[in-house]
Design a protein around this motif. Structure first.
Motif, PDB file in Angstrom:
ATOM      1  N   ILE A 190       0.844  -1.185   0.000  1.00 30.11           N
ATOM      2  CA  ILE A 190       0.000   0.000   0.000  1.00 30.11           C
ATOM      3  C   ILE A 190       0.881   1.238   0.000  1.00 30.11           C
ATOM      4  O   ILE A 190       1.731   1.418   0.875  1.00 30.11           O
ATOM      5  N   TYR A 191       0.675   2.101  -0.999  1.00 26.96           N
ATOM      6  CA  TYR A 191       1.469   3.310  -1.130  1.00 26.96           C
ATOM      7  C   TYR A 191       0.737   4.511  -0.555  1.00 26.96           C
ATOM      8  O   TYR A 191      -0.496   4.520  -0.440  1.00 26.96           O
ATOM      9  N   ASP A 198      -0.872   5.490  -6.811  1.00 29.13           N
ATOM     10  CA  ASP A 198       0.057   4.364  -6.874  1.00 29.13           C
ATOM     11  C   ASP A 198      -0.609   3.046  -6.482  1.00 29.13           C
ATOM     12  O   ASP A 198      -0.045   1.974  -6.715  1.00 29.13           O
ATOM     13  N   ASN A 199      -1.789   3.131  -5.887  1.00 25.30           N
ATOM     14  CA  ASN A 199      -2.521   1.921  -5.509  1.00 25.30           C
ATOM     15  C   ASN A 199      -3.514   1.471  -6.571  1.00 25.30           C
ATOM     16  O   ASN A 199      -4.252   0.501  -6.359  1.00 25.30           O
ATOM     17  N   ASN A 203      -2.618   7.688  -3.475  1.00 25.08           N
ATOM     18  CA  ASN A 203      -3.709   6.841  -3.949  1.00 25.08           C
ATOM     19  C   ASN A 203      -3.503   6.371  -5.380  1.00 25.08           C
ATOM     20  O   ASN A 203      -3.864   5.241  -5.731  1.00 25.08           O
ATOM     21  N   ILE A 221      -3.767  -2.199  -7.672  1.00 26.69           N
ATOM     22  CA  ILE A 221      -4.561  -3.111  -6.852  1.00 26.69           C
ATOM     23  C   ILE A 221      -6.034  -3.017  -7.229  1.00 26.69           C
ATOM     24  O   ILE A 221      -6.719  -4.025  -7.397  1.00 26.69           O
ATOM     25  N   TYR A 241       2.215   0.883   5.395  1.00 26.74           N
ATOM     26  CA  TYR A 241       0.967   1.101   6.123  1.00 26.74           C
ATOM     27  C   TYR A 241       1.139   0.703   7.584  1.00 26.74           C
ATOM     28  O   TYR A 241       0.818   1.460   8.502  1.00 26.74           O
ATOM     29  N   LEU A 265      -6.809  -0.985   2.201  1.00 25.53           N
ATOM     30  CA  LEU A 265      -7.087  -0.089   1.083  1.00 25.53           C
ATOM     31  C   LEU A 265      -8.587  -0.044   0.881  1.00 25.53           C
ATOM     32  O   LEU A 265      -9.229  -1.086   0.764  1.00 25.53           O
TER      33      LEU A 265
END
Length: 334
Positions: free
Chosen positions: A126-127, A132-133, A130, A136, A192, A152
């Motif tokens: 988890i980056y 960068d996620n 947002n 997922i 995270y 997330l």
């Protein structure tokens, strides 16, 4: 068009769409008709996600971790594979490293292998940003994505986490109450989970009106190089930073603190207290044995697979589940 799009347009849950696709009787005729009308309208063909929910399932789960040499991640993978195997599922493991491009490529590879779900082991997936996620979220539009100790807020993403914030908050308070005020927080991750741990430490220090800024020390090197970690602490001391307690974000960092205390001829825990995190096998590798926080990894893994199996059967399952940690007191704290 994905199964998520169908659920959104029909105004029903993803689990309800899966029941319709599986021919389940647990759906009213009105709801079934609504979902089928959307499917007909958009010419939807069940994809990998639908197969994972019961239509020609491959009985295979993708597992991603950053580094399987990490003790915590390796143990998590072991627990997950054991639980999957006992329920008739095989697994495919991808060790991705920490770069976003490599993780995105691994995610796409697993999807092409027609896995029924993907499990991300560790909170480092988890980056902070947002955007960068999105990798997922894109995968979750096709199949359920499970996060072990990361969270997330995205459709079809399910999280099982340890309450790292509260665990670290309580551990810091206990050390403060034992009479140690200059507690150094030694960490090596801004994931995270790492962020939650740091926040817990800060909250406890702030509650006691103590300034923690200089005592928050990040170690940027290898997670395997205990000698370098020890040298890092020694350098801090040489620069004039005084501390008589260390709370570490994992047990490896804590072992380095034990070595440092020995070099300084401190008596543990009378002169110097140390607390680790993860309650790994490393707690038995020093004298006295290491006080550490047990984040209930086996429980997290078992519960994660229970949720996954429920999803694959078309059941409604909780999006996020939080388990408390436990401080296991041994000889390195008062």
């Amino acid at each position: 068009m994905t199964i998520y799009d169908i659920s959104e347009k029909a105004g029903v849950s993803i689990a309800t769409v899966s029941r319709v696709l599986n021919g389940s009787r647990k759906v009213s005729d009105k709801t079934r008709r609504k979902v089928l009308d959307i499917i007909d309208q958009y010419g939807y063909t069940p994809n990998v996600f639908a197969r994972g929910l019961g239509l020609n399932t491959m009985k295979t789960i993708g597992i991603m971790c950053a580094d399987s040499s990490d003790l915590y991640l390796a143990k998590g993978i072991y627990y997950i594979e054991q639980k999957l195997r006992s329920n008739g599922y095989d697994s495919i493991l991808c060790c991705t490293g920490y770069e976003l491009d490599a993780r995105t490529a691994a995610m796409n590879l697993l999807i092409t292998k027609k896995v029924d779900s993907i499990i991300l082991v560790g909170s480092n997936f988890i980056y902070e940003k947002n955007c960068d996620n999105q990798y997922i979220a894109n995968a979750a539009a096709q199949l359920p994505v499970m996060l072990l100790n990361g969270a997330l807020d995205a459709a079809n993403v399910y999280s099982v986490v340890s309450d790292d914030y509260t665990s670290m908050y309580e551990a810091t308070l206990q050390m403060l109450q034992s009479g140690i005020q200059d507690i150094l927080y030694f960490y090596n991750s801004t994931s995270y989970s790492g962020t939650r741990k740091l926040a817990g430490y800060r909250a406890a220090m702030r509650e006691q009106a103590l300034d923690s800024k200089m005592l928050e020390q990040f170690y940027p090197g290898s997670h395997e190089d205990i000698h370098a970690m020890t040298a890092h602490l020694r350098t801090l001391r040489e620069k004039g930073l005084a501390f008589h307690g260390v709370i570490a974000a994992d047990d490896t960092l804590a072992l380095a603190a034990v070595k440092y205390a020995r070099e300084m001829n401190y008596r543990i825990p009378d002169d110097f207290s140390i607390l680790g995190y993860n309650n790994s096998m490393l707690v038995n590798c020093c004298d006295p044995e290491l006080t550490s926080i047990d984040n209930k990894l086996e429980t997290l893994c078992q519960h994660l697979i229970t949720i996954l199996l429920g999803l694959l059967e078309g059941k409604d399952m909780p999006k996020k589940t939080v388990f408390p940690g436990e401080i296991i007191k041994r000889g390195t704290t008062r």
